[in-house]
Design an enzyme around this catalytic site. Structure first.
Site, PDB file in Angstrom:
ATOM      1  N   SER A 145      50.888  -6.621  80.957  1.00  9.45           N
ATOM      2  CA  SER A 145      51.296  -6.200  82.290  1.00  9.45           C
ATOM      3  C   SER A 145      50.069  -6.201  83.185  1.00  9.45           C
ATOM      4  CB  SER A 145      51.901  -4.797  82.247  1.00  9.45           C
ATOM      5  OG  SER A 145      52.102  -4.278  83.554  1.00  9.45           O
ATOM      6  N   TYR A 159      50.768   3.739  79.577  1.00  7.42           N
ATOM      7  CA  TYR A 159      51.282   2.365  79.545  1.00  7.42           C
ATOM      8  C   TYR A 159      50.147   1.380  79.794  1.00  7.42           C
ATOM      9  CZ  TYR A 159      54.287  -1.612  80.790  1.00  7.42           C
ATOM     10  OH  TYR A 159      54.890  -2.841  80.857  1.00  7.42           O
ATOM     11  N   LYS A 163      48.816  -1.789  77.402  1.00  5.13           N
ATOM     12  CA  LYS A 163      48.895  -3.181  77.839  1.00  5.13           C
ATOM     13  C   LYS A 163      47.514  -3.834  77.908  1.00  5.13           C
ATOM     14  CE  LYS A 163      53.287  -3.535  77.930  1.00  5.13           C
ATOM     15  NZ  LYS A 163      53.957  -4.427  76.961  1.00  5.13           N
TER      16      LYS A 163
END
Length: 294
Positions: A145, A159, A163
């Site tokens: 991402s 998160y 990533k």
């Protein structure tokens, strides 16, 4: 890699969003599809929809955070089709973490790492030895991402950390494959360049009990529609990239053996330059200033 009818693609997180778009796109190329997802009902619906369009589909419920289930997925794929040519380690979750990092529930980190990082590693170990050993062309696509893969959004730090790990893991995988002179390529995918309508915002619906929050949330979970409405009410334009465009980018990237599946974006390029400049100048990460909370 030359994608041809009859080859086999495995996609995790395939019941919706990017995963389902990837599966549909590979099916349109004539590939046989192995769908994996933790949501049984959604997985069955996705498989039925692809079969109705003429695809050859095998579906298996899989929690990628559990090594044994990913190994079983690989066994099932090879038992069913005898080969795997494309592996998309795509399954991912948001963590549901709130507040400052030192306030986070450790289980938010454990769950996010189990799926977003360990899930990719489990896929690599379960599939790569046989993909390499077959001597056939193949390709691995790991979904990262821009949040973390390029630079973190501090408001979604858990998160972002996972990533970022996926990028480094895929870089290392690429080097290992080249060192082995394998006929298998590797790519890291940055879906976008804009927001995507996926189930990531509702990840909590599939959170296993073993990673349950140890203390209740202070604020309710917010859906993508609620977030979009709040952004528009604040006067911010929200743009979305269709998941089908992401799938097109992946297919083109696999064919070209392209490592960075990073769609053209002035915003992303500016962030990359700002981060690189900060490192080269040994300067503070000023590219984070717009995200620092009061």
């Amino acid at each position: 890699m030359d994608l041809r009818p009859g080859q086999v693609a495995v996609v995790t997180g395939a019941a919706s969003g990017i995963g389902l778009a990837l599966a549909a796109r590979f099916a349109a190329e004539g590939l046989k599809i192995v769908l994996a997802d933790v949501e049984e009902a959604a997985l069955e619906k996705a498989a039925a929809g692809l079969r109705a369009r003429g695809a050859d589909v095998h579906a298996r419920v899989t929690d990628v955070g559990v090594r044994e289930q990913v190994v079983a997925l690989a066994e099932s794929a090879y038992d069913t089709y005898g080969a795997v040519h494309v592996l998309c380690n795509n399954a991912g979750v948001g963590s549901g973490a709130e507040g400052r990092m030192w306030e986070h529930d450790p289980n938010d980190w454990r769950w996010a790492f189990a799926v977003n990082v360990w899930g990719v590693f489990h896929g690599i170990q379960a599939f790569l030895p046989r993909m390499i050993g077959s001597g056939q062309p193949g390709h691995v696509v790991n979904t990262s991402s821009g949040d973390g893969g390029i630079a973190p959004l501090p408001t979604a730090s858990v998160y972002a950390v996972t990533k970022a790990a996926v990028v480094t893991m895929t870089e290392s995988l690429y080097a290992h494959l080249r060192a082995e002179h394998a006929r298998v390529g590797a790519s890291v995918l940055f879906p976008g360049p804009h927001m995507l309508r996926t189930g990531l915002w509702e990840s909590h619906r599939n959170r296993p009990d073993r990673y349950a929050k140890r203390r209740p949330r202070r604020t309710p979970y917010r859906s993508l529609d609620q977030w979009e409405a709040a952004m528009r009410a604040a006067g911010h334009e929200v743009r979305f990239t269709p998941v089908e465009e992401v799938a097109d980018l992946v297919v083109a990237g696999v064919r070209a053996d392209r490592f960075w599946l990073l769609p053209a974006s002035e915003h992303s390029d500016d962030r990359i330059r700002a981060r690189a400049r900060s490192m080269l100048e040994r300067a503070a990460p000023s590219y984070l200033e717009s995200f620092i909370l009061d």
